[in-house]
Design a protein around this motif. Structure first.
Motif, PDB file in Angstrom:
ATOM      1  N   ASP A   1       0.821  -1.216   0.000  1.00 13.28           N
ATOM      2  CA  ASP A   1       0.000   0.000   0.000  1.00 13.28           C
ATOM      3  C   ASP A   1       0.854   1.266   0.000  1.00 13.28           C
ATOM      4  OD1 ASP A   1      -2.248  -1.686   0.192  1.00 13.28           O
ATOM      5  OD2 ASP A   1      -2.108  -1.714   2.373  1.00 13.28           O
ATOM      6  N   ARG A   2       2.088   1.145  -0.514  1.00  9.85           N
ATOM      7  CA  ARG A   2       3.008   2.276  -0.630  1.00  9.85           C
ATOM      8  C   ARG A   2       3.413   2.867   0.721  1.00  9.85           C
ATOM      9  NH1 ARG A   2       0.647   5.667  -5.871  1.00  9.85           N
ATOM     10  NH2 ARG A   2       0.736   3.919  -7.364  1.00  9.85           N
ATOM     11  N   ARG A   3       3.191   2.097   1.770  1.00  5.70           N
ATOM     12  CA  ARG A   3       3.648   2.553   3.088  1.00  5.70           C
ATOM     13  C   ARG A   3       5.163   2.545   3.134  1.00  5.70           C
ATOM     14  NH1 ARG A   3       3.120  -0.907   6.628  1.00  5.70           N
ATOM     15  NH2 ARG A   3       2.356  -2.638   5.347  1.00  5.70           N
ATOM     16  N   LYS A   4       5.700   3.387   3.990  1.00  2.53           N
ATOM     17  CA  LYS A   4       7.144   3.450   4.179  1.00  2.53           C
ATOM     18  C   LYS A   4       7.564   2.918   5.542  1.00  2.53           C
ATOM     19  CE  LYS A   4       7.570   7.421   1.087  1.00  2.53           C
ATOM     20  NZ  LYS A   4       7.898   8.870   0.977  1.00  2.53           N
ATOM     21  N   THR A   5       6.640   2.857   6.488  1.00  2.00           N
ATOM     22  CA  THR A   5       6.960   2.357   7.824  1.00  2.00           C
ATOM     23  C   THR A   5       6.085   1.155   8.158  1.00  2.00           C
ATOM     24  OG1 THR A   5       5.389   3.816   8.964  1.00  2.00           O
ATOM     25  CG2 THR A   5       7.628   4.662   8.599  1.00  2.00           C
ATOM     26  N   GLN A   6       6.624   0.285   9.007  1.00  2.00           N
ATOM     27  CA  GLN A   6       5.926  -0.927   9.415  1.00  2.00           C
ATOM     28  C   GLN A   6       5.664  -0.898  10.921  1.00  2.00           C
ATOM     29  OE1 GLN A   6       4.702  -3.457   7.655  1.00  2.00           O
ATOM     30  NE2 GLN A   6       4.005  -4.597   9.456  1.00  2.00           N
ATOM     31  N   ARG A   7       4.424  -1.161  11.294  1.00  3.99           N
ATOM     32  CA  ARG A   7       4.042  -1.246  12.706  1.00  3.99           C
ATOM     33  C   ARG A   7       4.100  -2.703  13.159  1.00  3.99           C
ATOM     34  NH1 ARG A   7       3.989   0.629  17.744  1.00  3.99           N
ATOM     35  NH2 ARG A   7       2.241  -0.187  18.934  1.00  3.99           N
ATOM     36  N   PHE A   8       4.759  -2.951  14.300  1.00  4.79           N
ATOM     37  CA  PHE A   8       4.811  -4.273  14.920  1.00  4.79           C
ATOM     38  C   PHE A   8       4.077  -4.199  16.254  1.00  4.79           C
ATOM     39  CE2 PHE A   8       8.585  -3.901  12.225  1.00  4.79           C
ATOM     40  CZ  PHE A   8       8.484  -5.046  11.452  1.00  4.79           C
ATOM     41  N   GLU A   9       2.831  -4.591  16.254  1.00 11.82           N
ATOM     42  CA  GLU A   9       1.986  -4.429  17.433  1.00 11.82           C
ATOM     43  C   GLU A   9       2.518  -5.192  18.640  1.00 11.82           C
ATOM     44  OE1 GLU A   9      -0.417  -2.461  18.085  1.00 11.82           O
ATOM     45  OE2 GLU A   9      -0.837  -1.645  16.094  1.00 11.82           O
ATOM     46  N   THR A  10       2.884  -6.451  18.445  1.00  9.15           N
ATOM     47  CA  THR A  10       3.306  -7.256  19.596  1.00  9.15           C
ATOM     48  C   THR A  10       4.670  -6.821  20.135  1.00  9.15           C
ATOM     49  OG1 THR A  10       4.280  -8.948  18.164  1.00  9.15           O
ATOM     50  CG2 THR A  10       1.976  -9.245  18.823  1.00  9.15           C
TER      51      THR A  10
END
Length: 226
Positions: free
Chosen positions: A85-94
């Motif tokens: 989705d053309r995102r540049k950052t990744q969220r790691f919830e856990t």
């Protein structure tokens, strides 16, 4: 756990030296025609010349309130690896963490990560001197349980997050071994680069004790530093 030093290998030594010292601006503290060492916060990163190519995944910790500024700073110098989705950052919830990725001159997968549970915010604009340390290093294996057990026994660190079948971690938020099983997880996120064990040497500090760790495709060797 803290990664005091990490040595990895490259067949593009001069390009890596230019990338890390000129493009990113890390301080070179020692070098000759066969290697160079960089100061990365409380860590030292060394590249040693090799005849063959090696591809690693490693991660640098940055202050938890500087993800956006660091991303903008890096983007002015290096292309960010695009996500879905053309995102540049990744969220790691856990993990309660966010990160972004880029390639260095050898094609290694480098990562900047913020860990929101660490009390390491700063109150100035981000620059390369704000990088805290080498935070993660990938050590692919076909037996996560065996490698993790040996690390726990010899160093005293603990299994952190993940599982023992596909992708596990050992250490703490200040420093982690990434332990993917490359038979069940075959590529490094967020790329199509195949995961395989590569030779490296590390000095780890845990509970005020230091250990030398040597890792390659044959396994892991851990020696206490007295």
């Amino acid at each position: 756990m803290k990664i005091n030093s990490l040595k990895i290998y490259t067949n593009k030594l001069d390009l890596e030296k230019k990338f890390y010292s000129e493009t990113l601006g890390f301080e070179i503290i020692k070098s000759d025609s066969t290697f160079f060492s960089l100061k990365i916060g409380w860590s030292i990163l060394t590249f040693e010349k090799s005849k063959q190519a090696h591809i690693y995944h490693y991660c640098f910790l940055i202050p938890s309130n500087k993800l956006t500024q660091a991303l903008e700073w890096i983007e002015r110098r290096v292309k960010i690896i695009p996500l879905l989705d053309r995102r540049k950052t990744q969220r790691f919830e856990t993990w309660n963490a966010d990160s972004f990725y880029f390639h260095d001159a050898s094609g290694n997968i480098a990562e900047f990560i913020v860990r929101h549970e660490l009390n390491n915010t700063i109150h100035c604009d981000f620059d390369i001197t704000n990088v805290c340390c080498i935070n993660e290093i990938g050590m692919p294996t076909t037996d996560i349980k065996r490698i993790n057990t040996e690390i726990e026994k010899c160093i005293g660190t603990k299994f952190w997050k993940g599982d023992l079948n596909i992708f596990g971690t050992n250490g703490s938020q200040n420093g982690l071994f990434l332990l993917p099983n490359y038979k069940t997880k075959d590529t490094w996120f967020p790329t199509s680069i195949k995961i395989k064990p590569e030779p490296l040497e590390i000095v780890i500090e845990n509970n005020e004790k230091k250990h030398f760790v040597k890792f390659n495709s044959n396994g892991i060797k851990i020696i206490p530093i007295t």
